[in-house]
Design an enzyme around this catalytic site. Sequence first.
Site, PDB file in Angstrom:
ATOM      1  N   ARG A   8       0.810  -1.297  -0.135  1.00 24.44           N
ATOM      2  CA  ARG A   8       0.021   0.009  -0.026  1.00 24.44           C
ATOM      3  C   ARG A   8       0.844   1.158   0.071  1.00 24.44           C
ATOM      4  O   ARG A   8       0.352   2.235  -0.659  1.00 24.44           O
ATOM      5  CB  ARG A   8      -0.960   0.029   1.243  1.00 24.44           C
ATOM      6  CG  ARG A   8      -0.264  -0.236   2.588  1.00 24.44           C
ATOM      7  CD  ARG A   8      -1.349   0.198   3.724  1.00 24.44           C
ATOM      8  NE  ARG A   8      -0.778  -0.166   5.075  1.00 24.44           N
ATOM      9  CZ  ARG A   8      -1.216   0.298   6.011  1.00 24.44           C
ATOM     10  NH1 ARG A   8      -2.236   1.123   5.962  1.00 24.44           N
ATOM     11  NH2 ARG A   8      -0.731   0.029   7.228  1.00 24.44           N
ATOM     12  N   SER A  34      -5.198   4.825   5.410  1.00 25.40           N
ATOM     13  CA  SER A  34      -4.840   3.455   5.418  1.00 25.40           C
ATOM     14  C   SER A  34      -4.469   2.978   3.963  1.00 25.40           C
ATOM     15  O   SER A  34      -3.744   2.390   3.797  1.00 25.40           O
ATOM     16  CB  SER A  34      -6.247   2.973   5.466  1.00 25.40           C
ATOM     17  OG  SER A  34      -6.413   2.875   6.933  1.00 25.40           O
ATOM     18  N   GLU A  55     -18.702   5.086  -0.745  1.00 17.32           N
ATOM     19  CA  GLU A  55     -18.408   4.516  -1.935  1.00 17.32           C
ATOM     20  C   GLU A  55     -18.822   4.419  -3.360  1.00 17.32           C
ATOM     21  O   GLU A  55     -18.169   4.583  -4.253  1.00 17.32           O
ATOM     22  CB  GLU A  55     -17.886   2.926  -1.426  1.00 17.32           C
ATOM     23  CG  GLU A  55     -16.895   2.880  -0.104  1.00 17.32           C
ATOM     24  CD  GLU A  55     -17.651   2.662   0.958  1.00 17.32           C
ATOM     25  OE1 GLU A  55     -18.761   2.873   1.109  1.00 17.32           O
ATOM     26  OE2 GLU A  55     -16.912   2.974   2.045  1.00 17.32           O
ATOM     27  N   PHE A  80     -14.535  -2.734   0.536  1.00 18.41           N
ATOM     28  CA  PHE A  80     -15.487  -1.581   0.297  1.00 18.41           C
ATOM     29  C   PHE A  80     -15.867  -1.036  -0.961  1.00 18.41           C
ATOM     30  O   PHE A  80     -16.595  -0.578  -1.482  1.00 18.41           O
ATOM     31  CB  PHE A  80     -15.234  -0.482   1.317  1.00 18.41           C
ATOM     32  CG  PHE A  80     -15.132  -0.866   2.718  1.00 18.41           C
ATOM     33  CD1 PHE A  80     -16.041  -1.573   3.274  1.00 18.41           C
ATOM     34  CD2 PHE A  80     -14.001  -0.156   3.497  1.00 18.41           C
ATOM     35  CE1 PHE A  80     -15.984  -1.977   4.479  1.00 18.41           C
ATOM     36  CE2 PHE A  80     -14.041  -0.491   5.139  1.00 18.41           C
ATOM     37  CZ  PHE A  80     -15.175  -1.403   5.565  1.00 18.41           C
ATOM     38  N   HIS A 105      -5.676  -3.669   1.776  1.00 17.73           N
ATOM     39  CA  HIS A 105      -6.157  -4.421   2.675  1.00 17.73           C
ATOM     40  C   HIS A 105      -6.830  -5.502   2.338  1.00 17.73           C
ATOM     41  O   HIS A 105      -8.002  -5.893   2.975  1.00 17.73           O
ATOM     42  CB  HIS A 105      -6.931  -3.688   4.034  1.00 17.73           C
ATOM     43  CG  HIS A 105      -6.454  -2.638   4.687  1.00 17.73           C
ATOM     44  ND1 HIS A 105      -5.708  -1.749   4.148  1.00 17.73           N
ATOM     45  CD2 HIS A 105      -6.150  -2.407   6.008  1.00 17.73           C
ATOM     46  CE1 HIS A 105      -5.153  -0.932   4.945  1.00 17.73           C
ATOM     47  NE2 HIS A 105      -5.497  -1.312   6.334  1.00 17.73           N
ATOM     48  N   ARG A 163      -1.975  -4.624   3.511  1.00 16.01           N
ATOM     49  CA  ARG A 163      -1.572  -3.767   4.561  1.00 16.01           C
ATOM     50  C   ARG A 163      -0.119  -4.296   5.244  1.00 16.01           C
ATOM     51  O   ARG A 163       0.478  -3.323   5.549  1.00 16.01           O
ATOM     52  CB  ARG A 163      -2.745  -3.890   5.548  1.00 16.01           C
ATOM     53  CG  ARG A 163      -2.236  -3.074   6.825  1.00 16.01           C
ATOM     54  CD  ARG A 163      -3.596  -2.982   7.970  1.00 16.01           C
ATOM     55  NE  ARG A 163      -3.486  -4.279   8.458  1.00 16.01           N
ATOM     56  CZ  ARG A 163      -4.098  -4.582   9.908  1.00 16.01           C
ATOM     57  NH1 ARG A 163      -5.022  -3.524   9.905  1.00 16.01           N
ATOM     58  NH2 ARG A 163      -4.346  -5.613  10.431  1.00 16.01           N
TER      59      ARG A 163
END
Lengths: 313, 273
Positions: A8, A34, A55, A80, A105, A163
Amino acid sequence: MTALVASRDGYGEGLMQLADDERVVVLEADLGKSTKSCRFREMYPERTFSLGISEQNMMLVAAGLASSGYKPFASTFAIFTERGFEQVRNGIARPNHAVHLCGSHGGLHTGTDGSSAQSIEDLAIYRTLPNMTVMHPCDDISTERLTVLLSALSGPSYMRTARNKRPRIHDDESVAALRIGKGHVLREGIDVALLACGVLVGEAMTAAEELSRDGIEVTVVDMHTIKPLDSALVQRLAADCGALVTAEDHSIIGGLGGAVAELLAANCPVPLERVGVNDTFGESGDGDELLEKYGLNSDYIIAAARRAIARKA
Amino acid sequence: MNSDGLEAVSLRLRRRILETSHAARIPHLGSCLSCVDLLVCLYWDILEIDSSRPDAPDRDRFVLSKGHAAPALFQVLAERDFYPKERLAAFGVNGSVFHEHPPAPAHLPGVEAATGSLGHGMPMALGMALAARMTGRSYRCYALISDGECNEGTIWEAAMLAAAQAVDNLCVVVDFNGWQATGRSREVMRIDPLEDKWEAFGWHVVMIDGHDFSAMAGAFEACAATRGQPSVVIAHTVKGKGVSFMEDDNNWHYRTPNEDELRLALEELQDHR
């Protein structure tokens, strides 16, 4: 000592590399810290949109920006992005807007966030959409390079990042050779080919070293692009090695394993073993322990390689 | 153009919409007839557009978020010379761009978004409005939604964002005909009080009769003058407007007229002035 890195971070760095292109805009759904798009936000707030936790709206606003000449890079957790799937399908993929989605993630390795956050189906569902490019790089510097290359695409893309930190796979030289849609051969051997993506590329490299100690020589490919699949490479490896193993932190249905299985069945059937999540949901836990529990680490890749070799005619 | 002129255009377009619905068996007639006056007001009086330069960077954007009213939009764009009217003879023919919903913009001049899935066009128009602001262009963006479409979550997600971003170059138009696919909107799911909802979301709200041309023009001008917040025009309309036996009868959401019904409808839509 190999550096421990999270893919990421490469996304955040890739966006920074792209910042000179004023058409590049960044969209966030309250997870920029994140996904690492926060780095772009800090420097270019006027080209960064915070959409809140919405989203579906993010996908459609991105489509509107793309149709107005901008290059939107929209990110949230992999799981998401799926909430906006129909918006991606109809609003982005169908009119072929160059909107670039990043789902961070992804996979069981996400760990303690638990099953609800561990997307194990993202690669599969986005692969079904016409016009979409689907990627899952394995470390930070390859993610950075591929993010930069995405900017030249004329259609939409989905890229999954991870992640947790894992050993870096690439170096400056190998990164410079990366091309979207082309698998990157990390190691060559004649007995079996391991095609892996994401965190399982490192596991495949570990497996290859152990197999080599037993006299089994293995090809390892970083299949960072799941769609378009590098069919020429897969078919060459099927011919050269006669057996393949796929490895992914994703369902065995529809992702890298599914894509390779479809290609082999239609063109050059050879033994294929798929290492992946076996049609089950994950659970909360330590990332590495989950890979062990769900059969996704180097030990399982070694076993799969031996099975594939044993099945050769 | 004055109201008499616009009404004459609307009558002409209503006739063509009916003829096409009959010939090509295209549904959503009631939905087309409820919004045709809004389209005529926008396309003749409000939108800064030039059909000879459909890609002009400064053009106003109109997105038909209620994409199932595409048969009305197609007639409007032809009448405004975005393409020859003769092309509409291919309506419903395999391979033609003229079907129930708008095609991707690349396939038909004047179309800004490939809609048809409800709740999509308004957030897209918001993206276009944000793009205008970033590039420093003064164009305005319009999205036509339906009252049924207000059931979709993306409408309210976009409503929140537009207000949070103080996007004042966006105007949403609600074609409030009181019906949706399977029944009265308030019976399928009550969304009243719609005006209060938009206001609570931070929008400048104008309520009008969506068949009154001078009221419509006044509303759009008031929206264009509004600064610091997005605007919504809630236009009360009649589904099937203009044909007595179609007005407020939801059967015409899916039905297409047979030969006798077409003849009766066209007789009602003669311009007697």
